[in-house]
Design a protein around this motif. Structure first.
Motif, PDB file in Angstrom:
ATOM      1  N   PRO A   1       0.834  -1.220   0.000  1.00  0.00           N
ATOM      2  CA  PRO A   1       0.000   0.000   0.000  1.00  0.00           C
ATOM      3  C   PRO A   1       0.858   1.254   0.000  1.00  0.00           C
ATOM      4  O   PRO A   1       2.001   1.250   0.477  1.00  0.00           O
ATOM      5  CB  PRO A   1      -0.806  -0.136   1.300  1.00  0.00           C
ATOM      6  CG  PRO A   1       0.032  -0.995   2.185  1.00  0.00           C
ATOM      7  CD  PRO A   1       0.750  -1.948   1.279  1.00  0.00           C
ATOM      8  N   GLU A   2       0.315   2.314  -0.539  1.00  0.00           N
ATOM      9  CA  GLU A   2       1.022   3.591  -0.576  1.00  0.00           C
ATOM     10  C   GLU A   2       0.799   4.320   0.752  1.00  0.00           C
ATOM     11  O   GLU A   2      -0.299   4.843   1.002  1.00  0.00           O
ATOM     12  CB  GLU A   2       0.512   4.441  -1.746  1.00  0.00           C
ATOM     13  CG  GLU A   2       0.748   3.806  -3.109  1.00  0.00           C
ATOM     14  CD  GLU A   2       0.206   4.666  -4.229  1.00  0.00           C
ATOM     15  OE1 GLU A   2      -0.353   5.739  -3.909  1.00  0.00           O
ATOM     16  OE2 GLU A   2       0.325   4.263  -5.401  1.00  0.00           O
TER      17      GLU A   2
ATOM     18  N   GLU B   1       0.516   4.883   4.961  1.00  0.00           N
ATOM     19  CA  GLU B   1      -0.304   4.244   5.984  1.00  0.00           C
ATOM     20  C   GLU B   1      -1.781   4.351   5.622  1.00  0.00           C
ATOM     21  O   GLU B   1      -2.239   5.372   5.135  1.00  0.00           O
ATOM     22  CB  GLU B   1      -0.047   4.900   7.344  1.00  0.00           C
ATOM     23  CG  GLU B   1       1.384   4.700   7.834  1.00  0.00           C
ATOM     24  CD  GLU B   1       1.574   5.297   9.212  1.00  0.00           C
ATOM     25  OE1 GLU B   1       0.581   5.871   9.741  1.00  0.00           O
ATOM     26  OE2 GLU B   1       2.688   5.200   9.752  1.00  0.00           O
ATOM     27  N   LEU B   2      -2.524   3.285   5.907  1.00  0.00           N
ATOM     28  CA  LEU B   2      -3.940   3.227   5.560  1.00  0.00           C
ATOM     29  C   LEU B   2      -4.716   2.761   6.784  1.00  0.00           C
ATOM     30  O   LEU B   2      -4.487   1.646   7.286  1.00  0.00           O
ATOM     31  CB  LEU B   2      -4.158   2.254   4.394  1.00  0.00           C
ATOM     32  CG  LEU B   2      -5.559   2.194   3.800  1.00  0.00           C
ATOM     33  CD1 LEU B   2      -5.905   3.522   3.124  1.00  0.00           C
ATOM     34  CD2 LEU B   2      -5.675   1.066   2.797  1.00  0.00           C
ATOM     35  N   ASP B   3      -5.600   3.655   7.308  1.00  0.00           N
ATOM     36  CA  ASP B   3      -6.373   3.265   8.488  1.00  0.00           C
ATOM     37  C   ASP B   3      -7.587   2.452   8.075  1.00  0.00           C
ATOM     38  O   ASP B   3      -7.944   2.367   6.889  1.00  0.00           O
ATOM     39  CB  ASP B   3      -6.795   4.494   9.297  1.00  0.00           C
ATOM     40  CG  ASP B   3      -7.593   5.468   8.463  1.00  0.00           C
ATOM     41  OD1 ASP B   3      -7.722   5.228   7.246  1.00  0.00           O
ATOM     42  OD2 ASP B   3      -8.087   6.475   9.004  1.00  0.00           O
TER      43      ASP B   3
ATOM     44  N   THR C   1     -10.577   4.441   6.279  1.00  0.00           N
ATOM     45  CA  THR C   1     -10.318   4.760   4.868  1.00  0.00           C
ATOM     46  C   THR C   1     -10.371   3.501   4.013  1.00  0.00           C
ATOM     47  O   THR C   1     -10.799   3.538   2.856  1.00  0.00           O
ATOM     48  CB  THR C   1      -8.945   5.436   4.733  1.00  0.00           C
ATOM     49  OG1 THR C   1      -8.881   6.563   5.611  1.00  0.00           O
ATOM     50  CG2 THR C   1      -8.697   5.903   3.309  1.00  0.00           C
ATOM     51  N   PHE C   2      -9.946   2.372   4.570  1.00  0.00           N
ATOM     52  CA  PHE C   2      -9.964   1.129   3.812  1.00  0.00           C
ATOM     53  C   PHE C   2     -11.380   0.744   3.400  1.00  0.00           C
ATOM     54  O   PHE C   2     -11.618   0.311   2.275  1.00  0.00           O
ATOM     55  CB  PHE C   2      -9.332   0.011   4.659  1.00  0.00           C
ATOM     56  CG  PHE C   2      -9.376  -1.336   3.996  1.00  0.00           C
ATOM     57  CD1 PHE C   2      -8.457  -1.672   3.020  1.00  0.00           C
ATOM     58  CD2 PHE C   2     -10.358  -2.258   4.343  1.00  0.00           C
ATOM     59  CE1 PHE C   2      -8.502  -2.914   2.409  1.00  0.00           C
ATOM     60  CE2 PHE C   2     -10.406  -3.501   3.730  1.00  0.00           C
ATOM     61  CZ  PHE C   2      -9.472  -3.834   2.764  1.00  0.00           C
TER      62      PHE C   2
ATOM     63  N   LYS D   1     -11.137   6.681  -0.181  1.00  0.00           N
ATOM     64  CA  LYS D   1     -10.535   7.996  -0.009  1.00  0.00           C
ATOM     65  C   LYS D   1     -11.483   9.113  -0.436  1.00  0.00           C
ATOM     66  O   LYS D   1     -11.399  10.237   0.044  1.00  0.00           O
ATOM     67  CB  LYS D   1      -9.236   8.077  -0.815  1.00  0.00           C
ATOM     68  CG  LYS D   1      -8.157   7.123  -0.330  1.00  0.00           C
ATOM     69  CD  LYS D   1      -6.898   7.275  -1.157  1.00  0.00           C
ATOM     70  CE  LYS D   1      -5.804   6.331  -0.675  1.00  0.00           C
ATOM     71  NZ  LYS D   1      -4.556   6.459  -1.464  1.00  0.00           N
TER      72      LYS D   1
END
Length: 232
Positions: A164-165, A167-169, A172-173, A177
């Motif tokens: 993944p680009e 950090e992804l919480d 948001t997942f 976005k």
């Protein structure tokens, strides 16, 4: 167009053996000067150039000819001349008509014969169109070397892992976005029941009853609306 057509035995006219008649149809060709103008007009139309170079006949090809006061297909008796060696005085006779049907079938099989009968073969037409800017661009694309297919061991694409680009919480997942667009407003109920019926009048021609057609349809619409509300 030349043909030999078998005739009929007719003792009334003294014909006791099946005759063979010589039949011909001459179509007036278009001059080279007029063809040059036609090719210039066709060359300015990308759709026609591409279809003609690919060996297809455009449905609206006659529009180009009409703009220059010409016709691809014969438009009047002045465009062609027929002759038959049979004794029938009518023109066209049944033998010429039979050749007409055969020629029409050939046109369905190969529409480019119409160009040839007008004085320009299919090869000459495509050669002239290929000289135009649009024709050169299309021919260069057609002559490009085709990429050979690559053998694949699997029919389906195999999934792969990608990092993944950033950090992804979790929020948001699942939500994404970008925010989804708002839901459209619910349609409002028409204040006038059976408005389409009322536009046609109270007693249409097919309505042979004494009671009002609009009142009957208003009651029908009201019942349907109440039933739909109960289902919801």
């Amino acid at each position: 167009i030349s043909a030999k057509v078998r005739g009929s035995i007719n003792p009334y006219f003294g014909v006791y053996k099946e005759p063979l008649y010589n039949t011909s149809i001459k179509i007036r060709p278009i001059s080279k000067e007029r063809w040059a103008g036609l090719i210039a007009a066709i060359s300015s139309n990308a759709g026609m150039v591409s279809r003609l170079l690919l060996g297809e006949m455009p449905d609206n090809i006659e529009e180009i000819f009409e703009k220059l006061d010409l016709h691809l297909l014969p438009a009047s008796s002045k465009d062609f001349e027929t002759h038959c060696s049979c004794p029938d005085w009518a023109n066209p006779c049944k033998h010429v008509a039979g050749v007409y049907y055969l020629v029409a079938a050939e046109f369905d099989r190969d529409p480019f014969l119409m160009f040839e009968l007008r004085g320009l073969s299919k090869a000459e037409l495509q050669k002239e169109l290929a000289k135009s800017p649009l024709g050169r661009a299309l021919v260069s694309q057609l002559q490009e070397e085709e990429i050979a297919p690559v053998h694949s061991p699997s029919y389906y694409t195999r999934p792969g892992r990608e990092a993944p680009e950033g950090e992804l919480d979790i929020k948001t997942f699942w939500s994404g976005k970008k925010r989804l667009p708002a839901s459209p407003p619910a349609p409002q109920e028409s204040p006038i029941p059976a408005i389409l019926i009322k536009k046609q009048g109270d007693y249409p021609a097919f309505w042979d009853k004494d009671i009002s057609f609009i009142e009957t349809m208003e009651d029908f619409y009201r019942q349907v609306r109440e039933k739909n509300r109960k289902r919801l």
